[in-house]
Design a protein around this motif. Structure first.
Motif, PDB file in Angstrom:
ATOM      1  N   PRO A  58     -26.990  -7.143  58.962  1.00  0.00           N
ATOM      2  CA  PRO A  58     -26.317  -5.918  58.500  1.00  0.00           C
ATOM      3  C   PRO A  58     -26.510  -5.630  57.012  1.00  0.00           C
ATOM      4  O   PRO A  58     -26.783  -4.490  56.626  1.00  0.00           O
ATOM      5  N   GLU A  59     -26.416  -6.652  56.182  1.00  0.00           N
ATOM      6  CA  GLU A  59     -26.545  -6.433  54.736  1.00  0.00           C
ATOM      7  C   GLU A  59     -27.956  -5.979  54.340  1.00  0.00           C
ATOM      8  O   GLU A  59     -28.146  -5.312  53.328  1.00  0.00           O
ATOM      9  N   ASP A  60     -28.970  -6.318  55.151  1.00  0.00           N
ATOM     10  CA  ASP A  60     -30.346  -5.890  54.878  1.00  0.00           C
ATOM     11  C   ASP A  60     -30.564  -4.424  55.222  1.00  0.00           C
ATOM     12  O   ASP A  60     -31.518  -3.799  54.746  1.00  0.00           O
ATOM     13  N   LEU A  61     -29.711  -3.875  56.069  1.00  0.00           N
ATOM     14  CA  LEU A  61     -29.886  -2.505  56.547  1.00  0.00           C
ATOM     15  C   LEU A  61     -29.223  -1.465  55.641  1.00  0.00           C
ATOM     16  O   LEU A  61     -29.657  -0.317  55.597  1.00  0.00           O
ATOM     17  N   MET A  62     -28.191  -1.872  54.924  1.00  0.00           N
ATOM     18  CA  MET A  62     -27.456  -0.931  54.078  1.00  0.00           C
ATOM     19  C   MET A  62     -28.375  -0.286  53.040  1.00  0.00           C
ATOM     20  O   MET A  62     -29.116  -0.977  52.337  1.00  0.00           O
ATOM     21  N   GLY A  63     -28.366   1.057  52.982  1.00  0.00           N
ATOM     22  CA  GLY A  63     -29.169   1.790  52.016  1.00  0.00           C
ATOM     23  C   GLY A  63     -30.607   2.012  52.441  1.00  0.00           C
ATOM     24  O   GLY A  63     -31.365   2.679  51.744  1.00  0.00           O
ATOM     25  N   ARG A  64     -30.998   1.485  53.579  1.00  0.00           N
ATOM     26  CA  ARG A  64     -32.377   1.621  54.056  1.00  0.00           C
ATOM     27  C   ARG A  64     -32.566   2.988  54.715  1.00  0.00           C
ATOM     28  O   ARG A  64     -31.725   3.441  55.475  1.00  0.00           O
ATOM     29  N   GLN A  65     -33.692   3.629  54.420  1.00  0.00           N
ATOM     30  CA  GLN A  65     -34.009   4.892  55.065  1.00  0.00           C
ATOM     31  C   GLN A  65     -34.753   4.615  56.368  1.00  0.00           C
ATOM     32  O   GLN A  65     -35.638   3.760  56.421  1.00  0.00           O
TER      33      GLN A  65
END
Length: 112
Positions: A58-65
């Motif tokens: 989840p933390e890797d996905l935050m802010g990802r387009q």
């Protein structure tokens, strides 16, 4: 492979958005996340269920387009209404690798 003409492709609303919230989807049959994507001022925030737990935390996905199909009919998955389809490619080892862009673009921008 079946061919289509441009009119068919033009019906698909492929748009970019930024992931703003991710939660474990405990009630899903297969491991998945509940994901909220900001698709810009005209579309707003939409929800999706995504089976991408093999390659992403989840933390890797935050802010990802991510690139999303925005005009599929909503789909009920357990107790969650999935409104968009986040696109990706199946990897050699299984699991999905998300479709993205190499530079930031405005949320809601359409893929042509």
């Amino acid at each position: 492979m079946q061919t289509i003409d441009y009119k068919d492709f033009d019906k698909i609303e492929l748009r970019i958005g930024t992931i703003i919230r991710v939660e474990q989807f405990e009630k899903a049959r297969k491991p998945a996340y509940k994901i909220w994507v900001d698709l810009g001022e005209n579309i707003g925030v939409k929800k999706s269920s995504a089976q991408i737990t093999l390659h992403y935390q989840p933390e890797d996905l935050m802010g990802r387009q991510v690139v999303c199909v925005c005009n599929f009919a909503p789909r009920q998955i357990a107790d969650f209404m999935s409104e968009i389809l986040i696109t990706g490619f199946e990897s050699d080892g299984g699991g999905i690798i998300l479709t993205s862009v190499d530079r930031p673009v405005p949320n809601g921008a359409r893929l042509f």
